[in-house]
Design a protein around this motif. Sequence first.
Motif, PDB file in Angstrom:
ATOM      1  N   GLU A 126       0.826  -1.203   0.000  1.00  0.00           N
ATOM      2  CA  GLU A 126       0.000   0.000   0.000  1.00  0.00           C
ATOM      3  C   GLU A 126       0.867   1.262   0.000  1.00  0.00           C
ATOM      4  O   GLU A 126       0.397   2.337   0.355  1.00  0.00           O
ATOM      5  CB  GLU A 126      -0.908   0.004   1.238  1.00  0.00           C
ATOM      6  N   GLY A 127       2.148   1.102  -0.339  1.00  0.00           N
ATOM      7  CA  GLY A 127       3.079   2.222  -0.267  1.00  0.00           C
ATOM      8  C   GLY A 127       2.894   3.224  -1.403  1.00  0.00           C
ATOM      9  O   GLY A 127       2.103   3.011  -2.327  1.00  0.00           O
ATOM     10  N   LEU A 128       3.664   4.315  -1.297  1.00  0.00           N
ATOM     11  CA  LEU A 128       3.527   5.418  -2.252  1.00  0.00           C
ATOM     12  C   LEU A 128       3.701   4.948  -3.696  1.00  0.00           C
ATOM     13  O   LEU A 128       2.924   5.324  -4.578  1.00  0.00           O
ATOM     14  CB  LEU A 128       4.567   6.491  -1.924  1.00  0.00           C
ATOM     15  N   ILE A 129       4.693   4.102  -3.947  1.00  0.00           N
ATOM     16  CA  ILE A 129       4.991   3.704  -5.322  1.00  0.00           C
ATOM     17  C   ILE A 129       3.865   2.838  -5.888  1.00  0.00           C
ATOM     18  O   ILE A 129       3.360   3.103  -6.983  1.00  0.00           O
ATOM     19  CB  ILE A 129       6.351   2.976  -5.391  1.00  0.00           C
ATOM     20  N   ASN A 130       3.439   1.826  -5.117  1.00  0.00           N
ATOM     21  CA  ASN A 130       2.351   0.970  -5.598  1.00  0.00           C
ATOM     22  C   ASN A 130       1.051   1.753  -5.791  1.00  0.00           C
ATOM     23  O   ASN A 130       0.340   1.565  -6.780  1.00  0.00           O
ATOM     24  CB  ASN A 130       2.123  -0.195  -4.639  1.00  0.00           C
ATOM     25  N   ARG A 131       0.734   2.629  -4.868  1.00  0.00           N
ATOM     26  CA  ARG A 131      -0.494   3.428  -4.992  1.00  0.00           C
ATOM     27  C   ARG A 131      -0.418   4.364  -6.184  1.00  0.00           C
ATOM     28  O   ARG A 131      -1.393   4.536  -6.915  1.00  0.00           O
ATOM     29  CB  ARG A 131      -0.742   4.237  -3.711  1.00  0.00           C
ATOM     30  N   GLY A 132       0.781   4.943  -6.353  1.00  0.00           N
ATOM     31  CA  GLY A 132       0.980   5.866  -7.478  1.00  0.00           C
ATOM     32  C   GLY A 132       0.807   5.167  -8.806  1.00  0.00           C
ATOM     33  O   GLY A 132       0.073   5.634  -9.686  1.00  0.00           O
ATOM     34  N   LEU A 133       1.451   4.006  -8.941  1.00  0.00           N
ATOM     35  CA  LEU A 133       1.367   3.263 -10.206  1.00  0.00           C
ATOM     36  C   LEU A 133      -0.061   2.785 -10.466  1.00  0.00           C
ATOM     37  O   LEU A 133      -0.528   2.778 -11.602  1.00  0.00           O
ATOM     38  CB  LEU A 133       2.320   2.064 -10.175  1.00  0.00           C
ATOM     39  N   ARG A 134      -0.775   2.407  -9.386  1.00  0.00           N
ATOM     40  CA  ARG A 134      -2.157   1.961  -9.559  1.00  0.00           C
ATOM     41  C   ARG A 134      -3.056   3.143  -9.940  1.00  0.00           C
ATOM     42  O   ARG A 134      -3.927   3.026 -10.783  1.00  0.00           O
ATOM     43  CB  ARG A 134      -2.673   1.277  -8.302  1.00  0.00           C
ATOM     44  N   GLY A 135      -2.783   4.276  -9.301  1.00  0.00           N
ATOM     45  CA  GLY A 135      -3.550   5.486  -9.603  1.00  0.00           C
ATOM     46  C   GLY A 135      -3.398   5.887 -11.065  1.00  0.00           C
ATOM     47  O   GLY A 135      -4.333   6.356 -11.697  1.00  0.00           O
ATOM     48  N   LEU A 136      -2.200   5.685 -11.605  1.00  0.00           N
ATOM     49  CA  LEU A 136      -1.938   6.030 -13.003  1.00  0.00           C
ATOM     50  C   LEU A 136      -2.462   4.961 -13.951  1.00  0.00           C
ATOM     51  O   LEU A 136      -2.427   5.131 -15.164  1.00  0.00           O
ATOM     52  CB  LEU A 136      -0.432   6.210 -13.230  1.00  0.00           C
ATOM     53  N   GLY A 137      -2.919   3.834 -13.383  1.00  0.00           N
ATOM     54  CA  GLY A 137      -3.439   2.760 -14.213  1.00  0.00           C
ATOM     55  C   GLY A 137      -2.357   1.915 -14.857  1.00  0.00           C
ATOM     56  O   GLY A 137      -2.632   1.154 -15.783  1.00  0.00           O
ATOM     57  N   VAL A 138      -1.106   2.045 -14.387  1.00  0.00           N
ATOM     58  CA  VAL A 138      -0.017   1.253 -14.970  1.00  0.00           C
ATOM     59  C   VAL A 138      -0.139  -0.206 -14.546  1.00  0.00           C
ATOM     60  O   VAL A 138       0.112  -1.120 -15.329  1.00  0.00           O
ATOM     61  CB  VAL A 138       1.352   1.814 -14.550  1.00  0.00           C
ATOM     62  N   ASP A 140      -2.497  -3.229 -12.105  1.00  0.00           N
ATOM     63  CA  ASP A 140      -3.741  -3.547 -11.404  1.00  0.00           C
ATOM     64  C   ASP A 140      -3.446  -4.095 -10.019  1.00  0.00           C
ATOM     65  O   ASP A 140      -4.077  -3.725  -9.036  1.00  0.00           O
ATOM     66  CB  ASP A 140      -4.545  -4.586 -12.192  1.00  0.00           C
ATOM     67  N   GLU A 141      -2.498  -5.011  -9.980  1.00  0.00           N
ATOM     68  CA  GLU A 141      -2.109  -5.629  -8.723  1.00  0.00           C
ATOM     69  C   GLU A 141      -0.844  -4.952  -8.203  1.00  0.00           C
ATOM     70  O   GLU A 141       0.029  -4.582  -8.986  1.00  0.00           O
ATOM     71  CB  GLU A 141      -1.809  -7.124  -8.958  1.00  0.00           C
ATOM     72  N   PRO A 142      -0.739  -4.764  -6.879  1.00  0.00           N
ATOM     73  CA  PRO A 142       0.483  -4.161  -6.352  1.00  0.00           C
ATOM     74  C   PRO A 142       1.719  -5.007  -6.673  1.00  0.00           C
ATOM     75  O   PRO A 142       1.664  -6.243  -6.633  1.00  0.00           O
ATOM     76  CB  PRO A 142       0.240  -4.107  -4.840  1.00  0.00           C
ATOM     77  N   LEU A 143       2.809  -4.331  -7.010  1.00  0.00           N
ATOM     78  CA  LEU A 143       4.053  -5.042  -7.312  1.00  0.00           C
ATOM     79  C   LEU A 143       4.724  -5.485  -6.009  1.00  0.00           C
ATOM     80  O   LEU A 143       4.665  -4.779  -5.005  1.00  0.00           O
ATOM     81  CB  LEU A 143       5.015  -4.120  -8.061  1.00  0.00           C
ATOM     82  N   PRO A 144       5.349  -6.653  -6.025  1.00  0.00           N
ATOM     83  CA  PRO A 144       6.077  -7.100  -4.826  1.00  0.00           C
ATOM     84  C   PRO A 144       7.427  -6.398  -4.727  1.00  0.00           C
ATOM     85  O   PRO A 144       8.439  -6.935  -5.133  1.00  0.00           O
ATOM     86  CB  PRO A 144       6.251  -8.602  -5.059  1.00  0.00           C
ATOM     87  N   LEU A 145       7.423  -5.184  -4.201  1.00  0.00           N
ATOM     88  CA  LEU A 145       8.658  -4.391  -4.173  1.00  0.00           C
ATOM     89  C   LEU A 145       9.468  -4.629  -2.906  1.00  0.00           C
ATOM     90  O   LEU A 145      10.665  -4.421  -2.875  1.00  0.00           O
ATOM     91  CB  LEU A 145       8.319  -2.897  -4.270  1.00  0.00           C
ATOM     92  N   LEU A 146       8.782  -5.050  -1.852  1.00  0.00           N
ATOM     93  CA  LEU A 146       9.444  -5.161  -0.555  1.00  0.00           C
ATOM     94  C   LEU A 146       9.823  -6.617  -0.273  1.00  0.00           C
ATOM     95  O   LEU A 146       9.245  -7.532  -0.848  1.00  0.00           O
ATOM     96  CB  LEU A 146       8.492  -4.628   0.517  1.00  0.00           C
ATOM     97  N   TYR A 147      10.735  -6.793   0.647  1.00  0.00           N
ATOM     98  CA  TYR A 147      11.181  -8.121   1.087  1.00  0.00           C
ATOM     99  C   TYR A 147      11.799  -8.936  -0.033  1.00  0.00           C
ATOM    100  O   TYR A 147      11.459 -10.095  -0.242  1.00  0.00           O
ATOM    101  CB  TYR A 147      10.024  -8.897   1.744  1.00  0.00           C
ATOM    102  N   ASN A 148      12.658  -8.304  -0.803  1.00  0.00           N
ATOM    103  CA  ASN A 148      13.413  -9.033  -1.822  1.00  0.00           C
ATOM    104  C   ASN A 148      14.742  -8.307  -2.044  1.00  0.00           C
ATOM    105  O   ASN A 148      15.042  -7.316  -1.385  1.00  0.00           O
ATOM    106  CB  ASN A 148      12.617  -9.139  -3.124  1.00  0.00           C
ATOM    107  N   GLU A 149      15.505  -8.817  -3.004  1.00  0.00           N
ATOM    108  CA  GLU A 149      16.827  -8.254  -3.254  1.00  0.00           C
ATOM    109  C   GLU A 149      16.741  -6.807  -3.736  1.00  0.00           C
ATOM    110  O   GLU A 149      17.573  -5.970  -3.381  1.00  0.00           O
ATOM    111  CB  GLU A 149      17.543  -9.131  -4.289  1.00  0.00           C
TER     112      GLU A 149
END
Lengths: 298, 262
Positions: A126-138, A140-149
Motif C-alpha cells: 500500500e506504499g507510495l509507489i504501488n499506490r501511485g502506479l495503480r492510480g496512473l493505471g499502470v 492492477d495488482e500491487p508489485l512485490p517491491l518489498l522483502y526481496n533483493e
Amino acid sequence: MQSRLKTLLLLGPGLGWLAVFMVVPCGIIFVHAFFERGIYGGIDYSFTFENFQRAVDPIYLTILLNSARIAGLATLIAVLLAYPAAYAITRAPRHRQVGYLILVMLPFWSNYLVRTYAWIVMLNREGLINRGLRGLGVIDEPLPLLYNEFAIVTGLVYNYLPFVVLAIYASLSRLNLEVLEASEDLGAPAWRTFLRITLPLTLPGVAAGAVFVFVLSVGNFITPDLLGGGRLQMVGNLIYDQFLSARDWPFGATLSFFLIAVMMALLFTQAVLVNRAQGESRSQVEGRTAKKAGLADA
Amino acid sequence: MLERGAGGLLLWLHLRLIYIFLYVPIAVLMVLSFNKAGLPTAWTGFSVEWYGKLLDSGPILGAALNTLIVATVSTVLATGIGTLLALGVERRRRTSWLDALLFAPMIIPDIVLAIALLFFFTLLEFTLGLHSIILSHVVFNIAFVCAVVRTRLRHFDYAVVEASIDLGASEITTFFRVTLPIIFPGVLAGALLAFTLSIDEFIIAFFTAGAGPSSTTLPMQIYAMIRFGVTPEINAMATIIMLVSFTLVFLAQRANREAVTG
C-alpha cells in the motif's frame, strides 16, 4: 625529549582507548576463529581450521556470495548515480557548491534505522509507489517491491549514496582545469577528455566511495533484516545468528574474520590506487594551479 | 566542467532527481506522522495524536532518557580524548599508520565491532549495561571528533603558540587561552556530530547493552517496533529523531564550515 613526551601525552589516551576497545576485541575475534564450539555451547580451546572449512560449505558459501553480489550491485549503482551528481555540483557556481553538498549529506547524518524504515513505507503493497502506479493505471495488482533483493539494494544505495557523492566531489574539485582546457584546445572531443583525463584523475575518489559502500554493505545487518524480511540472508545476519541464537561464537568469529579481511584488502587496494594517482597527477600537473582549480579542502 | 548545452541540462536534471530520491522517503514519513487514521499510507486527515501517544509511553520515554545519558557521556569523553588525539597527530610528520588506525572505526562493519566488544566484555566477565554502551560508543566517536578537529588544525598557525610561549605563558595557559579558542569551532562541531552518531547508533548498543529494559536505548526501541510493521506512531517518532539529527548537523555546520562535508 620534552616534545616527544608531549606528543605521547596527547596521543596516549586516544590510542590507548582504540587499542583496548577496538584492536584487542578484534584480536580476540581473530584468535577465536581458530577454536571450536564446545559440546555444551561454550568454547573448546583447541586449535582447528574447521570453522573455515564450514564457512565454504555450500550453505554458507551461498550466503557469502549473495552478500558479495548484493554489495557489489549496490556499489555499482551508487557510483553510477553519484558520479554525474558530483560532476553537476562542481559545475555550479562556487558559492553554491557547499550548500548543494550539505543538502546531499544531510540525510546521511540521520538515523539509519529510520532511513531504512522509510523505504518500508515507500515500497510496501500500500506504499507510495504501488499506490501511485495503480492510480496512473499502470498496474492492477500491487508489485512485490518489498522483502526481496531489489528492496535491499535500494536501501543500501539510498543510505550510502551521499558519501559516494562527497568522495567523488572531493576528487573532482581538485582537478586542474588547465589540463582539461589543454585537452580541449588540442582538439579532443568532450567524451575523450572525460575518459582519458577526468575519469583517471578522479579514480581515487571513486575508489574511496566504492570501498566505503561495499564494506558497509557486505557486512550490513539492518537492511537485509528489515527490507529483505528475513528471506534473504547476508553475512551480517549469519553472524548475528551465531551470537544470539545458534550460540556458536567461534563460527561467528570466523565469519567476522572474513569481513575484516575483505575490509583490509579493499582499504589496501584503495591506498595503492590513491598513491599511484597522486604520483601521476604530480607529474602531469604542477601544484601551482591546484589551488585555483577547486575548493582545495572542501 | 567544459561542455554546455544538452549535456549540462541532463546533469542538472540528474542532480535534481538525486535530491528527489534522497528526500521523498523522508518527506512521506514526516507527512504520514500527522495522519489521523491508524492506516500507514492512506491520508485521512490531519492529527497530532500520535505525538501525544509517544509522550504517554513509558518505555519510549525511558529509552529516550537512556539514549541521552549514553550520548552525553560518550560525547564528553570522546571530545576530550579526540581533540588531544588530533593535536598529537598533527604534530607528527608521518601519519600514514595513524591515519589507517583512525579510519578503521569509521569503516569497520558495525556488526563486527559489536560482536568483538561483546566477546571482549564477556571474556572479562564485565557486567553489561549503559556503561558498556558508553565505552563502546567512545570508540567511533573518538575517530569522528579527531577527524573534524584535524580539518580545523590544518589552517592553524603554530606561530601564535610560539609567541605565547615566548611571552612567558605556560604550556597549559597557552592551550586554554590560545590554542583552544582558535580550534573551538572544530571541537564543538566534532562534539555535535559525535552526539548525533551516538543517539542514532543501534547495532553496537544492541550487542553491548546486556539483557533487560533498563539499558534499552531509543534506536533499540525503534528496531523492536519496526519489526512489528508500519505504524503512525513510529512515523511520529522517526520524524522527531530526524528533526533532532538535522538540527544538530546544521549547528555543527554553522560552528565549523568543514565539519559536515569533511
